[in-house]
Design a protein around this motif. Structure first.
Motif, PDB file in Angstrom:
ATOM      1  N   VAL A   1       0.845  -1.204   0.000  1.00 50.49           N
ATOM      2  CA  VAL A   1       0.000   0.000   0.000  1.00 50.49           C
ATOM      3  C   VAL A   1       0.877   1.249   0.000  1.00 50.49           C
ATOM      4  O   VAL A   1       0.596   2.213  -0.714  1.00 50.49           O
ATOM      5  N   GLU A   2       1.952   1.221   0.774  1.00 50.79           N
ATOM      6  CA  GLU A   2       2.860   2.364   0.816  1.00 50.79           C
ATOM      7  C   GLU A   2       3.550   2.568  -0.534  1.00 50.79           C
ATOM      8  O   GLU A   2       3.696   3.686  -1.008  1.00 50.79           O
TER       9      GLU A   2
ATOM     10  N   TYR B   1       2.678   1.178  -3.692  1.00 49.55           N
ATOM     11  CA  TYR B   1       1.837   1.271  -4.883  1.00 49.55           C
ATOM     12  C   TYR B   1       0.528   2.022  -4.669  1.00 49.55           C
ATOM     13  O   TYR B   1       0.000   2.607  -5.600  1.00 49.55           O
ATOM     14  N   GLY B   2      -0.045   1.905  -3.477  1.00 49.07           N
ATOM     15  CA  GLY B   2      -1.381   2.441  -3.229  1.00 49.07           C
ATOM     16  C   GLY B   2      -2.428   1.411  -3.639  1.00 49.07           C
ATOM     17  O   GLY B   2      -2.154   0.488  -4.403  1.00 49.07           O
ATOM     18  N   TRP B   3      -3.637   1.577  -3.114  1.00 45.45           N
ATOM     19  CA  TRP B   3      -4.711   0.609  -3.372  1.00 45.45           C
ATOM     20  C   TRP B   3      -5.083   0.543  -4.852  1.00 45.45           C
ATOM     21  O   TRP B   3      -5.333  -0.530  -5.391  1.00 45.45           O
ATOM     22  N   GLU B   4      -5.135   1.697  -5.500  1.00 45.54           N
ATOM     23  CA  GLU B   4      -5.584   1.729  -6.894  1.00 45.54           C
ATOM     24  C   GLU B   4      -4.651   0.911  -7.797  1.00 45.54           C
ATOM     25  O   GLU B   4      -5.104   0.094  -8.601  1.00 45.54           O
ATOM     26  N   GLU B   5      -3.356   1.119  -7.642  1.00 46.12           N
ATOM     27  CA  GLU B   5      -2.389   0.372  -8.464  1.00 46.12           C
ATOM     28  C   GLU B   5      -2.383  -1.112  -8.099  1.00 46.12           C
ATOM     29  O   GLU B   5      -2.269  -1.977  -8.976  1.00 46.12           O
TER      30      GLU B   5
ATOM     31  N   PRO C   1     -11.267  -0.510  -0.076  1.00 41.73           N
ATOM     32  CA  PRO C   1     -10.155  -1.318   0.426  1.00 41.73           C
ATOM     33  C   PRO C   1      -9.754  -0.959   1.855  1.00 41.73           C
ATOM     34  O   PRO C   1      -9.846   0.190   2.274  1.00 41.73           O
ATOM     35  N   SER C   2      -9.337  -1.978   2.573  1.00 41.72           N
ATOM     36  CA  SER C   2      -8.776  -1.790   3.906  1.00 41.72           C
ATOM     37  C   SER C   2      -7.842  -2.959   4.199  1.00 41.72           C
ATOM     38  O   SER C   2      -7.944  -4.025   3.583  1.00 41.72           O
ATOM     39  N   ILE C   3      -6.955  -2.754   5.117  1.00 36.27           N
ATOM     40  CA  ILE C   3      -6.030  -3.822   5.505  1.00 36.27           C
ATOM     41  C   ILE C   3      -6.820  -4.985   6.089  1.00 36.27           C
ATOM     42  O   ILE C   3      -6.587  -6.141   5.748  1.00 36.27           O
TER      43      ILE C   3
ATOM     44  N   TYR D   1       4.849  -8.605  -3.877  1.00 37.73           N
ATOM     45  CA  TYR D   1       5.736  -8.140  -2.813  1.00 37.73           C
ATOM     46  C   TYR D   1       7.195  -8.434  -3.152  1.00 37.73           C
ATOM     47  O   TYR D   1       8.061  -7.561  -3.056  1.00 37.73           O
ATOM     48  N   VAL D   2       7.472  -9.653  -3.579  1.00 33.98           N
ATOM     49  CA  VAL D   2       8.851 -10.035  -3.936  1.00 33.98           C
ATOM     50  C   VAL D   2       9.351  -9.171  -5.090  1.00 33.98           C
ATOM     51  O   VAL D   2      10.478  -8.685  -5.071  1.00 33.98           O
ATOM     52  N   GLU D   3       8.488  -8.946  -6.086  1.00 31.21           N
ATOM     53  CA  GLU D   3       8.847  -8.083  -7.212  1.00 31.21           C
ATOM     54  C   GLU D   3       9.122  -6.653  -6.736  1.00 31.21           C
ATOM     55  O   GLU D   3      10.028  -5.990  -7.236  1.00 31.21           O
ATOM     56  N   SER D   4       8.325  -6.178  -5.780  1.00 27.53           N
ATOM     57  CA  SER D   4       8.488  -4.806  -5.295  1.00 27.53           C
ATOM     58  C   SER D   4       9.812  -4.630  -4.564  1.00 27.53           C
ATOM     59  O   SER D   4      10.372  -3.535  -4.559  1.00 27.53           O
ATOM     60  N   LEU D   5      10.316  -5.685  -3.951  1.00 28.10           N
ATOM     61  CA  LEU D   5      11.593  -5.588  -3.251  1.00 28.10           C
ATOM     62  C   LEU D   5      12.744  -5.350  -4.223  1.00 28.10           C
ATOM     63  O   LEU D   5      13.727  -4.703  -3.876  1.00 28.10           O
ATOM     64  N   LYS D   6      12.608  -5.866  -5.433  1.00 25.45           N
ATOM     65  CA  LYS D   6      13.647  -5.669  -6.444  1.00 25.45           C
ATOM     66  C   LYS D   6      13.704  -4.217  -6.882  1.00 25.45           C
ATOM     67  O   LYS D   6      14.750  -3.726  -7.278  1.00 25.45           O
ATOM     68  N   ASN D   7      12.551  -3.537  -6.832  1.00 22.17           N
ATOM     69  CA  ASN D   7      12.467  -2.147  -7.291  1.00 22.17           C
ATOM     70  C   ASN D   7      12.593  -1.135  -6.162  1.00 22.17           C
ATOM     71  O   ASN D   7      12.538   0.062  -6.392  1.00 22.17           O
TER      72      ASN D   7
END
Length: 74
Positions: A23-24, A26-30, A44-46, A67-73
């Motif tokens: 969420v931090e 990408y945000g919910w929309e993405e 959306p909510s956690i 999540y794993v992909e986001s760690l690479k970026n």
């Protein structure tokens, strides 16, 4: 015997921490665009996302993959 998993980026990370990170970043929309599930696209909510993802293995796998992909970026 302690069995560390140094090559597993999900080891020791809770589903809640994964969602908060996504969420931090990408945000919910993405997130809803990348993984088309109702709990990301409609009010959306956690809490609602955790409830759904804990009951739906295919959706949880997609979230963990993102999540794993986001760690690479990150």
């Amino acid at each position: 015997m302690d069995n560390p998993q140094p090559n597993n980026p999900l080891h020791g990370i809770t589903l809640e921490k994964i969602l908060l990170h996504l969420v931090e970043q990408y945000g919910w929309e993405e997130m809803g665009r990348q993984i088309n599930i109702r709990c990301f696209n409609h009010d959306p909510s956690i809490k609602s996302s955790l409830t759904f993802l804990r009951k739906t293995p295919w959706a949880r796998e997609q979230v963990e993959k993102l999540y794993v992909e986001s760690l690479k970026n990150w």
